[in-house]
Design a protein around this motif. Structure first.
Motif, PDB file in Angstrom:
ATOM      1  N   ASN A 148       0.836  -1.209   0.000  1.00  0.00           N
ATOM      2  CA  ASN A 148       0.000   0.000   0.000  1.00  0.00           C
ATOM      3  C   ASN A 148       0.871   1.260   0.000  1.00  0.00           C
ATOM      4  N   GLY A 149       2.007   1.205   0.693  1.00  0.00           N
ATOM      5  CA  GLY A 149       2.927   2.331   0.673  1.00  0.00           C
ATOM      6  C   GLY A 149       3.529   2.547  -0.704  1.00  0.00           C
ATOM      7  N   ILE A 150       3.898   1.452  -1.387  1.00  0.00           N
ATOM      8  CA  ILE A 150       4.438   1.549  -2.747  1.00  0.00           C
ATOM      9  C   ILE A 150       3.382   2.122  -3.686  1.00  0.00           C
ATOM     10  N   LEU A 151       2.148   1.654  -3.554  1.00  0.00           N
ATOM     11  CA  LEU A 151       1.068   2.164  -4.406  1.00  0.00           C
ATOM     12  C   LEU A 151       0.817   3.651  -4.150  1.00  0.00           C
ATOM     13  N   PHE A 152       0.890   4.066  -2.882  1.00  0.00           N
ATOM     14  CA  PHE A 152       0.691   5.475  -2.547  1.00  0.00           C
ATOM     15  C   PHE A 152       1.752   6.328  -3.222  1.00  0.00           C
ATOM     16  N   ARG A 153       2.994   5.862  -3.182  1.00  0.00           N
ATOM     17  CA  ARG A 153       4.084   6.630  -3.782  1.00  0.00           C
ATOM     18  C   ARG A 153       3.938   6.709  -5.303  1.00  0.00           C
ATOM     19  N   ILE A 154       3.555   5.606  -5.942  1.00  0.00           N
ATOM     20  CA  ILE A 154       3.408   5.591  -7.394  1.00  0.00           C
ATOM     21  C   ILE A 154       2.213   6.441  -7.811  1.00  0.00           C
ATOM     22  N   ARG A 155       1.144   6.408  -7.006  1.00  0.00           N
ATOM     23  CA  ARG A 155      -0.047   7.170  -7.349  1.00  0.00           C
ATOM     24  C   ARG A 155       0.164   8.670  -7.207  1.00  0.00           C
ATOM     25  N   THR A 156       0.896   9.086  -6.169  1.00  0.00           N
ATOM     26  CA  THR A 156       1.044  10.503  -5.873  1.00  0.00           C
ATOM     27  C   THR A 156       2.360  11.101  -6.365  1.00  0.00           C
ATOM     28  N   VAL A 159       5.159  11.246  -4.623  1.00  0.00           N
ATOM     29  CA  VAL A 159       5.932  11.877  -3.542  1.00  0.00           C
ATOM     30  C   VAL A 159       7.299  11.196  -3.434  1.00  0.00           C
ATOM     31  N   PRO A 160       8.294  11.882  -2.899  1.00  0.00           N
ATOM     32  CA  PRO A 160       9.578  11.215  -2.633  1.00  0.00           C
ATOM     33  C   PRO A 160       9.376  10.070  -1.649  1.00  0.00           C
ATOM     34  N   TRP A 161      10.262   9.078  -1.708  1.00  0.00           N
ATOM     35  CA  TRP A 161      10.120   7.933  -0.800  1.00  0.00           C
ATOM     36  C   TRP A 161      10.142   8.383   0.659  1.00  0.00           C
ATOM     37  N   ARG A 162      10.972   9.358   0.954  1.00  0.00           N
ATOM     38  CA  ARG A 162      11.053   9.834   2.346  1.00  0.00           C
ATOM     39  C   ARG A 162       9.767  10.530   2.794  1.00  0.00           C
ATOM     40  N   GLY A 163       8.906  10.879   1.829  1.00  0.00           N
ATOM     41  CA  GLY A 163       7.664  11.555   2.166  1.00  0.00           C
ATOM     42  C   GLY A 163       6.500  10.627   2.435  1.00  0.00           C
ATOM     43  N   LEU A 164       6.735   9.296   2.456  1.00  0.00           N
ATOM     44  CA  LEU A 164       5.640   8.359   2.733  1.00  0.00           C
ATOM     45  C   LEU A 164       5.078   8.595   4.130  1.00  0.00           C
ATOM     46  N   PRO A 165       3.742   8.630   4.275  1.00  0.00           N
ATOM     47  CA  PRO A 165       3.139   8.778   5.611  1.00  0.00           C
ATOM     48  C   PRO A 165       3.551   7.641   6.545  1.00  0.00           C
ATOM     49  N   ASN A 166       3.560   7.910   7.829  1.00  0.00           N
ATOM     50  CA  ASN A 166       4.013   6.935   8.833  1.00  0.00           C
ATOM     51  C   ASN A 166       3.156   5.683   8.870  1.00  0.00           C
ATOM     52  N   ARG A 167       1.904   5.787   8.403  1.00  0.00           N
ATOM     53  CA  ARG A 167       1.018   4.607   8.482  1.00  0.00           C
ATOM     54  C   ARG A 167       1.505   3.468   7.600  1.00  0.00           C
ATOM     55  N   PHE A 168       2.439   3.742   6.666  1.00  0.00           N
ATOM     56  CA  PHE A 168       2.979   2.692   5.817  1.00  0.00           C
ATOM     57  C   PHE A 168       4.277   2.109   6.359  1.00  0.00           C
ATOM     58  N   GLY A 169       4.663   2.529   7.548  1.00  0.00           N
ATOM     59  CA  GLY A 169       5.893   2.022   8.126  1.00  0.00           C
ATOM     60  C   GLY A 169       7.104   2.773   7.602  1.00  0.00           C
ATOM     61  N   SER A 170       8.265   2.139   7.709  1.00  0.00           N
ATOM     62  CA  SER A 170       9.512   2.761   7.289  1.00  0.00           C
ATOM     63  C   SER A 170       9.556   2.957   5.777  1.00  0.00           C
ATOM     64  N   TRP A 171       9.916   4.167   5.334  1.00  0.00           N
ATOM     65  CA  TRP A 171      10.028   4.418   3.895  1.00  0.00           C
ATOM     66  C   TRP A 171      11.146   3.585   3.291  1.00  0.00           C
ATOM     67  N   THR A 227      11.937   0.524   4.046  1.00  0.00           N
ATOM     68  CA  THR A 227      11.422  -0.817   3.763  1.00  0.00           C
ATOM     69  C   THR A 227      10.659  -0.832   2.460  1.00  0.00           C
ATOM     70  N   ALA A 228       9.794   0.165   2.251  1.00  0.00           N
ATOM     71  CA  ALA A 228       9.016   0.236   1.015  1.00  0.00           C
ATOM     72  C   ALA A 228       9.930   0.429  -0.191  1.00  0.00           C
ATOM     73  N   TYR A 229      10.910   1.315  -0.058  1.00  0.00           N
ATOM     74  CA  TYR A 229      11.819   1.579  -1.182  1.00  0.00           C
ATOM     75  C   TYR A 229      12.644   0.342  -1.520  1.00  0.00           C
ATOM     76  N   GLU A 230      13.240  -0.297  -0.503  1.00  0.00           N
ATOM     77  CA  GLU A 230      14.101  -1.458  -0.757  1.00  0.00           C
ATOM     78  C   GLU A 230      13.322  -2.624  -1.346  1.00  0.00           C
ATOM     79  N   ARG A 231      12.089  -2.812  -0.865  1.00  0.00           N
ATOM     80  CA  ARG A 231      11.313  -3.931  -1.407  1.00  0.00           C
ATOM     81  C   ARG A 231      10.902  -3.648  -2.853  1.00  0.00           C
ATOM     82  N   HIS A 232      10.532  -2.413  -3.151  1.00  0.00           N
ATOM     83  CA  HIS A 232      10.195  -2.046  -4.523  1.00  0.00           C
ATOM     84  C   HIS A 232      11.413  -2.212  -5.432  1.00  0.00           C
ATOM     85  N   ARG A 233      12.580  -1.753  -4.984  1.00  0.00           N
ATOM     86  CA  ARG A 233      13.798  -1.874  -5.784  1.00  0.00           C
ATOM     87  C   ARG A 233      14.168  -3.335  -6.007  1.00  0.00           C
ATOM     88  N   ARG A 234      14.043  -4.151  -4.957  1.00  0.00           N
ATOM     89  CA  ARG A 234      14.413  -5.566  -5.069  1.00  0.00           C
ATOM     90  C   ARG A 234      13.472  -6.319  -5.998  1.00  0.00           C
TER      91      ARG A 234
END
Length: 276
Positions: A36-44, A46-58, A60-67
């Motif tokens: 959901n954090g990855i989808l939020f970033r792709i939809r909006t 925003v920079p990865w560091r700008g992910l809202p806290n409800r998605f956990g660590s930015w 984690t989302a960035y590394e998993r998307h990259r991997r």
């Protein structure tokens, strides 16, 4: 559940296909939150560091998307092909070179080499998405190239990326019944390839090619078949591209690496498949 997050039905369809291990015996947890954090970033966008806290660590989302981007690497009925250019943000242009050192004089900057999918045009740096889509407005295969690359040479590489799992098992299906494309895809090489694979196609013949064929008379070959009614369905792939560009991180490229941008477009494509 926030706006744009996966619904329970979408998650139920996606969850069985996700990896359960993160390597070295570890297990990935909270897949749904991270996705959901990855989808939020792709939809909006925003920079990865700008992910809202409800998605956990930015991170984690960035590394998993990259991997997952690095790992990515029935077609019955009408399949259409088309392309679209995406403006590259200035942050996407600073990737360092991974190739051996070359002489100082070179026509293309190192970071803009073809495998990074960046090209310079009158409007600035651009990338191009080459897409094959089915009638339900969902992508089947895609390819990222520099923005100035032509469409015709990319037809075969895009079609060879199509893999659709058969419900009864066996080898995935790779050959559509019918292919539609605009006149940019009209070439002797492409038509010869489609005939060899027994793929019926509706691609208009440009005036210069038609005149050249007539000038050669019998040596020019037969006229290309063209079905006007089928050609009207080519708008399906254009509408698919329009839906993809609703995601801001697709409409504008922010990633420095081509494989990361490819992964971004892939995630957006998966979301279209999960949507009703």
């Amino acid at each position: 559940m926030g706006r744009g997050d996966l619904t329970n039905d979408e998650w139920a369809r996606l969850a069985p296909h996700l990896p359960k291990s993160g390597g070295r015996g570890g297990r990935w947890s909270d897949h749904r939150t991270v996705i959901n954090g990855i989808l939020f970033r792709i939809r909006t966008g925003v920079p990865w560091r700008g992910l809202p806290n409800r998605f956990g660590s930015w991170k984690t989302a960035y590394e998993r998307h990259r991997r997952w981007s690095a790992d990515a690497g029935s077609t019955g009925g009408m399949v259409s092909v088309d392309s679209t250019s995406c403006r590259a943000h200035q942050h996407a242009a600073g990737a360092p070179c991974r190739t051996p050192r070359v002489p100082k004089r070179r026509s293309t900057p190192r970071q803009h080499r073809p495998d990074e999918g960046l090209g310079r045009s009158r409007g600035g740096l651009t990338s191009k998405i080459h897409l094959a889509g089915e009638g339900g407005l969902r992508p089947l295969a895609l390819l990222i190239t520099p923005g100035q690359w032509g469409d015709s040479p990319q037809l075969i590489p895009v079609l060879e990326r199509i893999r659709v799992k058969r419900l009864g098992g066996g080898h995935p299906r790779t050959r559509p019944d019918h292919l539609g494309g605009d006149k940019a895809y009209s070439s002797r090489r492409n038509r010869r390839y489609l005939r060899r694979r027994q793929i019926k196609h509706t691609i208009p013949e440009p005036k210069d090619q038609r005149a050249n064929r007539r000038r050669r008379r019998s040596r020019g070959g037969r006229p290309a078949g063209f079905d006007k009614e089928r050609y009207k369905r080519r708008n399906e792939v254009e509408r698919t591209i329009n839906r993809l560009k609703h995601f801001r991180a697709v409409a504008t490229r922010y990633g420095k690496r081509a494989y990361v941008f490819h992964g971004t477009v892939t995630v957006a494509s998966l979301r279209l498949w999960l949507s009703p």
